[in-house]
Design a protein around this motif. Structure first.
Motif, PDB file in Angstrom:
ATOM      1  N   ARG A 197       4.668   3.814   6.499  1.00  0.00           N
ATOM      2  CA  ARG A 197       3.743   3.534   7.602  1.00  0.00           C
ATOM      3  C   ARG A 197       2.741   2.459   7.206  1.00  0.00           C
ATOM      4  NH1 ARG A 197       4.516   9.133   8.254  1.00  0.00           N
ATOM      5  NH2 ARG A 197       2.744   9.664   6.937  1.00  0.00           N
ATOM      6  N   LEU A 198       2.277   2.510   5.952  1.00  0.00           N
ATOM      7  CA  LEU A 198       1.352   1.488   5.479  1.00  0.00           C
ATOM      8  C   LEU A 198       2.021   0.118   5.482  1.00  0.00           C
ATOM      9  CD1 LEU A 198      -1.397   0.755   4.136  1.00  0.00           C
ATOM     10  CD2 LEU A 198      -0.278   1.147   1.934  1.00  0.00           C
ATOM     11  N   ALA A 199       3.255   0.056   4.974  1.00  0.00           N
ATOM     12  CA  ALA A 199       3.979  -1.212   4.937  1.00  0.00           C
ATOM     13  C   ALA A 199       4.188  -1.760   6.343  1.00  0.00           C
ATOM     14  CB  ALA A 199       5.319  -1.028   4.232  1.00  0.00           C
ATOM     15  N   SER A 200       4.511  -0.893   7.301  1.00  0.00           N
ATOM     16  CA  SER A 200       4.714  -1.331   8.673  1.00  0.00           C
ATOM     17  C   SER A 200       3.420  -1.887   9.271  1.00  0.00           C
ATOM     18  CB  SER A 200       5.228  -0.172   9.529  1.00  0.00           C
ATOM     19  OG  SER A 200       6.510   0.251   9.092  1.00  0.00           O
ATOM     20  N   ALA A 201       2.297  -1.219   8.985  1.00  0.00           N
ATOM     21  CA  ALA A 201       1.013  -1.674   9.509  1.00  0.00           C
ATOM     22  C   ALA A 201       0.628  -3.036   8.933  1.00  0.00           C
ATOM     23  CB  ALA A 201      -0.071  -0.643   9.203  1.00  0.00           C
ATOM     24  N   ILE A 202       0.870  -3.208   7.631  1.00  0.00           N
ATOM     25  CA  ILE A 202       0.554  -4.492   7.009  1.00  0.00           C
ATOM     26  C   ILE A 202       1.432  -5.594   7.590  1.00  0.00           C
ATOM     27  CG2 ILE A 202       0.664  -5.781   4.835  1.00  0.00           C
ATOM     28  CD1 ILE A 202      -0.197  -3.195   3.419  1.00  0.00           C
ATOM     29  N   GLY A 203       2.714  -5.303   7.767  1.00  0.00           N
ATOM     30  CA  GLY A 203       3.605  -6.294   8.357  1.00  0.00           C
ATOM     31  C   GLY A 203       3.217  -6.647   9.776  1.00  0.00           C
ATOM     32  N   ALA A 204       2.851  -5.633  10.576  1.00  0.00           N
ATOM     33  CA  ALA A 204       2.463  -5.879  11.961  1.00  0.00           C
ATOM     34  C   ALA A 204       1.172  -6.681  12.059  1.00  0.00           C
ATOM     35  CB  ALA A 204       2.314  -4.556  12.700  1.00  0.00           C
ATOM     36  N   SER A 205       0.316  -6.600  11.030  1.00  0.00           N
ATOM     37  CA  SER A 205      -0.944  -7.344  11.043  1.00  0.00           C
ATOM     38  C   SER A 205      -0.753  -8.814  10.687  1.00  0.00           C
ATOM     39  CB  SER A 205      -1.940  -6.701  10.068  1.00  0.00           C
ATOM     40  OG  SER A 205      -1.552  -6.936   8.714  1.00  0.00           O
ATOM     41  N   GLY A 206       0.447  -9.167  10.212  1.00  0.00           N
ATOM     42  CA  GLY A 206       0.717 -10.566   9.903  1.00  0.00           C
ATOM     43  C   GLY A 206       0.664 -10.912   8.433  1.00  0.00           C
ATOM     44  N   ALA A 207       1.095  -9.980   7.576  1.00  0.00           N
ATOM     45  CA  ALA A 207       1.100 -10.241   6.139  1.00  0.00           C
ATOM     46  C   ALA A 207       2.407  -9.752   5.533  1.00  0.00           C
ATOM     47  CB  ALA A 207      -0.080  -9.552   5.447  1.00  0.00           C
ATOM     48  N   ASN A 208       2.860 -10.440   4.505  1.00  0.00           N
ATOM     49  CA  ASN A 208       4.066 -10.051   3.775  1.00  0.00           C
ATOM     50  C   ASN A 208       3.659  -9.312   2.498  1.00  0.00           C
ATOM     51  OD1 ASN A 208       5.950 -11.340   5.537  1.00  0.00           O
ATOM     52  ND2 ASN A 208       5.346 -13.300   4.648  1.00  0.00           N
ATOM     53  N   ILE A 209       4.349  -8.223   2.210  1.00  0.00           N
ATOM     54  CA  ILE A 209       4.120  -7.488   0.970  1.00  0.00           C
ATOM     55  C   ILE A 209       5.013  -8.070  -0.117  1.00  0.00           C
ATOM     56  CG2 ILE A 209       4.318  -5.252  -0.174  1.00  0.00           C
ATOM     57  CD1 ILE A 209       3.699  -3.925   2.471  1.00  0.00           C
ATOM     58  N   GLU A 210       4.388  -8.517  -1.206  1.00  0.00           N
ATOM     59  CA  GLU A 210       5.127  -9.094  -2.327  1.00  0.00           C
ATOM     60  C   GLU A 210       5.466  -8.049  -3.391  1.00  0.00           C
ATOM     61  OE1 GLU A 210       6.151 -12.052  -2.031  1.00  0.00           O
ATOM     62  OE2 GLU A 210       4.871 -12.832  -0.436  1.00  0.00           O
ATOM     63  N   ALA A 211       4.567  -7.071  -3.566  1.00  0.00           N
ATOM     64  CA  ALA A 211       4.789  -6.044  -4.588  1.00  0.00           C
ATOM     65  C   ALA A 211       3.845  -4.884  -4.346  1.00  0.00           C
ATOM     66  CB  ALA A 211       4.589  -6.600  -5.994  1.00  0.00           C
ATOM     67  N   ILE A 212       4.263  -3.709  -4.773  1.00  0.00           N
ATOM     68  CA  ILE A 212       3.437  -2.503  -4.691  1.00  0.00           C
ATOM     69  C   ILE A 212       3.516  -1.789  -6.035  1.00  0.00           C
ATOM     70  CG2 ILE A 212       3.107  -0.250  -3.595  1.00  0.00           C
ATOM     71  CD1 ILE A 212       4.336  -1.374  -1.063  1.00  0.00           C
ATOM     72  N   GLU A 213       2.369  -1.336  -6.516  1.00  0.00           N
ATOM     73  CA  GLU A 213       2.337  -0.555  -7.753  1.00  0.00           C
ATOM     74  C   GLU A 213       1.485   0.686  -7.544  1.00  0.00           C
ATOM     75  OE1 GLU A 213       1.040  -0.916 -12.461  1.00  0.00           O
ATOM     76  OE2 GLU A 213       0.846  -2.631 -11.143  1.00  0.00           O
ATOM     77  N   ILE A 214       2.008   1.839  -7.886  1.00  0.00           N
ATOM     78  CA  ILE A 214       1.244   3.081  -7.829  1.00  0.00           C
ATOM     79  C   ILE A 214       0.357   3.148  -9.063  1.00  0.00           C
ATOM     80  CG2 ILE A 214       1.367   5.601  -7.810  1.00  0.00           C
ATOM     81  CD1 ILE A 214       4.159   5.289  -6.504  1.00  0.00           C
ATOM     82  N   VAL A 215      -0.964   3.280  -8.851  1.00  0.00           N
ATOM     83  CA  VAL A 215      -1.890   3.286  -9.982  1.00  0.00           C
ATOM     84  C   VAL A 215      -2.515   4.656 -10.219  1.00  0.00           C
ATOM     85  CG1 VAL A 215      -2.408   0.840  -9.817  1.00  0.00           C
ATOM     86  CG2 VAL A 215      -3.807   2.453  -8.539  1.00  0.00           C
ATOM     87  N   GLY A 216      -2.317   5.590  -9.296  1.00  0.00           N
ATOM     88  CA  GLY A 216      -2.876   6.913  -9.526  1.00  0.00           C
ATOM     89  C   GLY A 216      -2.470   7.908  -8.455  1.00  0.00           C
ATOM     90  N   LYS A 217      -2.420   9.197  -8.826  1.00  0.00           N
ATOM     91  CA  LYS A 217      -2.156  10.286  -7.892  1.00  0.00           C
ATOM     92  C   LYS A 217      -3.041  11.466  -8.265  1.00  0.00           C
ATOM     93  CE  LYS A 217       2.659   9.340  -6.612  1.00  0.00           C
ATOM     94  NZ  LYS A 217       4.011   9.947  -6.417  1.00  0.00           N
ATOM     95  N   ASP A 218      -3.612  12.123  -7.229  1.00  0.00           N
ATOM     96  CA  ASP A 218      -4.484  13.256  -7.527  1.00  0.00           C
ATOM     97  C   ASP A 218      -4.716  14.066  -6.260  1.00  0.00           C
ATOM     98  OD1 ASP A 218      -6.200  14.885  -9.089  1.00  0.00           O
ATOM     99  OD2 ASP A 218      -7.934  13.848  -8.246  1.00  0.00           O
ATOM    100  N   ASP A 219      -4.444  15.364  -6.315  1.00  0.00           N
ATOM    101  CA  ASP A 219      -4.744  16.287  -5.221  1.00  0.00           C
ATOM    102  C   ASP A 219      -4.228  15.802  -3.874  1.00  0.00           C
ATOM    103  OD1 ASP A 219      -6.017  18.050  -6.951  1.00  0.00           O
ATOM    104  OD2 ASP A 219      -7.977  17.100  -6.671  1.00  0.00           O
ATOM    105  N   GLY A 220      -2.961  15.428  -3.830  1.00  0.00           N
ATOM    106  CA  GLY A 220      -2.357  15.045  -2.573  1.00  0.00           C
ATOM    107  C   GLY A 220      -2.681  13.654  -2.081  1.00  0.00           C
ATOM    108  N   VAL A 221      -3.321  12.859  -2.934  1.00  0.00           N
ATOM    109  CA  VAL A 221      -3.696  11.490  -2.570  1.00  0.00           C
ATOM    110  C   VAL A 221      -3.081  10.535  -3.577  1.00  0.00           C
ATOM    111  CG1 VAL A 221      -5.615   9.856  -2.351  1.00  0.00           C
ATOM    112  CG2 VAL A 221      -5.845  12.167  -1.448  1.00  0.00           C
ATOM    113  N   ALA A 222      -2.521   9.434  -3.078  1.00  0.00           N
ATOM    114  CA  ALA A 222      -1.996   8.374  -3.939  1.00  0.00           C
ATOM    115  C   ALA A 222      -2.876   7.139  -3.806  1.00  0.00           C
ATOM    116  CB  ALA A 222      -0.558   8.034  -3.548  1.00  0.00           C
TER     117      ALA A 222
END
Length: 211
Positions: free
Chosen positions: A18-43
């Motif tokens: 959903r995040l990727a779709s929102a970014i694309g719809a706003s007019g931006a291309n995603i080049e890379a994604i990196e997960i930097v942390g996870k805690d208590d149900g939040v990434a």
């Protein structure tokens, strides 16, 4: 111009899509994604984006925050040419020349940790001297700075007035050596980033000892 977003989102299936779709719809291309942390149900993810011509970063942030449970922690310009320098690439650089592993790591930390600078300090009396730093790093340690006592593992550290606009973390290589990283204006270093810094610094020290 490219940008790096740090985004907090629910750690549930479909959130990243959903995040990727929102970014694309706003007019931006995603080049890379990196997960930097996870805690208590939040990434927490770092998302490297290149907006289309004329698209302002504010509109991308608004598209992200319109999603339930999504919060943009920060956005900054990021001229990395689309190539995020991941931890394994830093390790590869260090292993190519183990004798200079600490210096290789310092050179890599701006990309690896999204910081403004990195430097290698050695102890001199009650303070320290900079023996290696990235181009944007300070060239001298500000007056009045004392060597942090009992710093046995990586952590956020208090900064002197001269560095009041910085968030700083450090990790010991030995009792008399530190790798220090600085991020201008924040955000605070996540626990996951501190753990990664400790791991990479320990590896650099081990490689150097065994060179």
């Amino acid at each position: 111009m490219s940008y790096l977003l740090r985004v907090e989102l629910p750690d549930v299936p479909g959130s990243l899509g959903r995040l990727a779709s929102a970014i694309g719809a706003s007019g931006a291309n995603i080049e890379a994604i990196e997960i930097v942390g996870k805690d208590d149900g939040v990434a927490i993810d770092d998302v490297f984006i290149t907006p289309d011509h004329g698209v302002m970063p504010d509109s991308i942030v608004s598209a992200c925050t319109a999603l339930d449970g999504v919060r943009v922690l920060w956005i900054s310009r990021y001229a990395a040419g689309g190539n995020l320098f991941l931890d394994l690439e830093a390790v590869e650089s260090m292993t190519q020349d183990p004798a200079t592993a600490v210096e290789k790591l310092v050179d890599a930390v701006p990309e690896v940790f999204r910081v403004d600078w990195g430097m290698h300090l050695t102890r001199e009396g009650d303070s320290g001297v900079i023996v290696h730093g990235t181009p944007s790093a300070p060239t001298v340690v500000p007056g009045g700075v004392v060597w942090p006592e009992n710093l046995e593992k990586a952590s956020n550290i208090d900064v002197p007035d001269a560095w009041s606009d910085l968030v700083v973390a450090a990790s010991p290589v030995t009792a008399d050596e530190l790798v220090v990283v600085g991020r201008r204006g924040g955000p605070e270093f996540l626990d996951s980033e501190i753990a990664r810094l400790a791991h990479l610094v320990a590896m650099a020290g081990s490689l150097r000892r065994n060179a």
